[in-house]
Design a protein around this motif. Structure first.
Motif, PDB file in Angstrom:
ATOM      1  N   GLU A 239       0.803  -1.213   0.000  1.00  0.00           N
ATOM      2  CA  GLU A 239       0.000   0.000   0.000  1.00  0.00           C
ATOM      3  C   GLU A 239       0.842   1.271   0.000  1.00  0.00           C
ATOM      4  O   GLU A 239       0.510   2.246  -0.671  1.00  0.00           O
ATOM      5  N   ASP A 240       1.951   1.264   0.721  1.00  0.00           N
ATOM      6  CA  ASP A 240       2.782   2.469   0.807  1.00  0.00           C
ATOM      7  C   ASP A 240       3.419   2.853  -0.521  1.00  0.00           C
ATOM      8  O   ASP A 240       3.745   4.015  -0.744  1.00  0.00           O
ATOM      9  N   PHE A 241       3.614   1.891  -1.408  1.00  0.00           N
ATOM     10  CA  PHE A 241       4.303   2.165  -2.660  1.00  0.00           C
ATOM     11  C   PHE A 241       3.385   2.163  -3.880  1.00  0.00           C
ATOM     12  O   PHE A 241       3.765   2.692  -4.927  1.00  0.00           O
ATOM     13  N   SER A 242       2.202   1.584  -3.790  1.00  0.00           N
ATOM     14  CA  SER A 242       1.261   1.584  -4.917  1.00  0.00           C
ATOM     15  C   SER A 242       0.758   3.003  -5.160  1.00  0.00           C
ATOM     16  O   SER A 242       0.638   3.801  -4.237  1.00  0.00           O
ATOM     17  N   ARG A 243       0.466   3.316  -6.408  1.00  0.00           N
ATOM     18  CA  ARG A 243      -0.008   4.650  -6.767  1.00  0.00           C
ATOM     19  C   ARG A 243      -1.220   4.540  -7.684  1.00  0.00           C
ATOM     20  O   ARG A 243      -1.269   3.701  -8.570  1.00  0.00           O
ATOM     21  N   TRP A 244      -2.197   5.444  -7.469  1.00  0.00           N
ATOM     22  CA  TRP A 244      -3.411   5.497  -8.282  1.00  0.00           C
ATOM     23  C   TRP A 244      -3.518   6.891  -8.858  1.00  0.00           C
ATOM     24  O   TRP A 244      -3.243   7.884  -8.184  1.00  0.00           O
ATOM     25  N   SER A 245      -3.944   6.984 -10.096  1.00  0.00           N
ATOM     26  CA  SER A 245      -3.993   8.276 -10.783  1.00  0.00           C
ATOM     27  C   SER A 245      -5.077   9.198 -10.234  1.00  0.00           C
ATOM     28  O   SER A 245      -4.949  10.411 -10.304  1.00  0.00           O
TER      29      SER A 245
ATOM     30  N   PHE B 168      -2.350   7.780 -15.701  1.00  0.00           N
ATOM     31  CA  PHE B 168      -0.897   7.779 -15.774  1.00  0.00           C
ATOM     32  C   PHE B 168      -0.516   7.505 -17.226  1.00  0.00           C
ATOM     33  O   PHE B 168      -1.065   6.614 -17.859  1.00  0.00           O
ATOM     34  N   CYS B 169       0.424   8.270 -17.728  1.00  0.00           N
ATOM     35  CA  CYS B 169       0.986   8.029 -19.059  1.00  0.00           C
ATOM     36  C   CYS B 169       2.418   7.541 -18.853  1.00  0.00           C
ATOM     37  O   CYS B 169       3.241   8.257 -18.287  1.00  0.00           O
ATOM     38  N   ILE B 170       2.688   6.301 -19.276  1.00  0.00           N
ATOM     39  CA  ILE B 170       4.026   5.726 -19.157  1.00  0.00           C
ATOM     40  C   ILE B 170       4.738   5.913 -20.499  1.00  0.00           C
ATOM     41  O   ILE B 170       4.227   5.524 -21.541  1.00  0.00           O
ATOM     42  N   VAL B 171       5.901   6.520 -20.451  1.00  0.00           N
ATOM     43  CA  VAL B 171       6.718   6.711 -21.649  1.00  0.00           C
ATOM     44  C   VAL B 171       7.947   5.825 -21.516  1.00  0.00           C
ATOM     45  O   VAL B 171       8.724   5.967 -20.573  1.00  0.00           O
ATOM     46  N   ASP B 172       8.105   4.887 -22.450  1.00  0.00           N
ATOM     47  CA  ASP B 172       9.252   3.984 -22.471  1.00  0.00           C
ATOM     48  C   ASP B 172      10.309   4.604 -23.386  1.00  0.00           C
ATOM     49  O   ASP B 172      10.020   4.937 -24.541  1.00  0.00           O
TER      50      ASP B 172
END
Length: 177
Positions: free
Chosen positions: A61-67, A73-77
């Motif tokens: 829970e401490d590290f999970s993130r919700w938008s 969230f936009c992930i750019v590789d």
């Protein structure tokens, strides 16, 4: 006064010349897209792909993130490669996501960290480069993912990644050529 009028006229003429020169440059400016290699100083970048998600669940829970509602969230590789003959530092923390309206979104550091934890757990993508500040060796490309929290409406517009390195930057359109 006459001097004030002359000064305004000179300023207007100078501004018109600058705008005309910029328009001429913009007409021939290269447009960069997915898969195009762009280089700033001694570091080359290639944007591989983007992905939109609502949350990053790493099982803690401490590290999970919700938008959050109304956001994604936009992930750019991205692939980073040192084009010089000696090791260099390449940082991606100053990159900014730009939407069609010109709004700028900084890297979401917490979500990027959560994604790194999630990818280590799932082995979904290779993470070989720490996105903040990492030394890269010549000719050995590294791979990183950056996460940006953006409004839902911005995700449906044309996006660009503004890669910034010290005093220079280049905009990569996040679309196919």
């Amino acid at each position: 006064s006459e001097f004030g009028r002359q000064l305004r006229d000179a300023h207007a003429e100078w501004t018109a010349r600058v705008r005309a020169e910029q328009a001429r440059i913009d007409r021939y400016q290269l447009r960069n897209f997915f898969g195009d290699r762009v280089q700033l100083e001694h570091v080359a970048y290639v944007v591989n792909e983007i992905e939109f998600i609502d949350g990053i669940d790493v099982g803690m829970e401490d590290f999970s993130r919700w938008s959050g509602e109304g956001h994604e969230f936009c992930i750019v590789d991205i692939t980073v490669n040192n084009a010089s003959q000696m090791s260099n530092i390449a940082g991606l923390a100053q990159c900014v996501l730009v939407d069609a309206a010109g709004n700028r979104y900084p890297v979401d550091e917490d979500a990027t960290f959560a994604l790194k934890l999630d990818y280590k757990k799932t082995l979904k993508r290779p993470v070989t480069f720490r996105w903040r500040l990492d030394r890269i060796q010549p000719g050995i490309p590294g791979r990183a993912q950056l996460v940006f929290r953006i409004p839902d409406a911005a995700a449906r517009t044309k996006l660009g990644l503004d890669i910034i390195r010290q005093d220079d930057s280049v905009l990569v359109r996040l679309e196919e050529r």
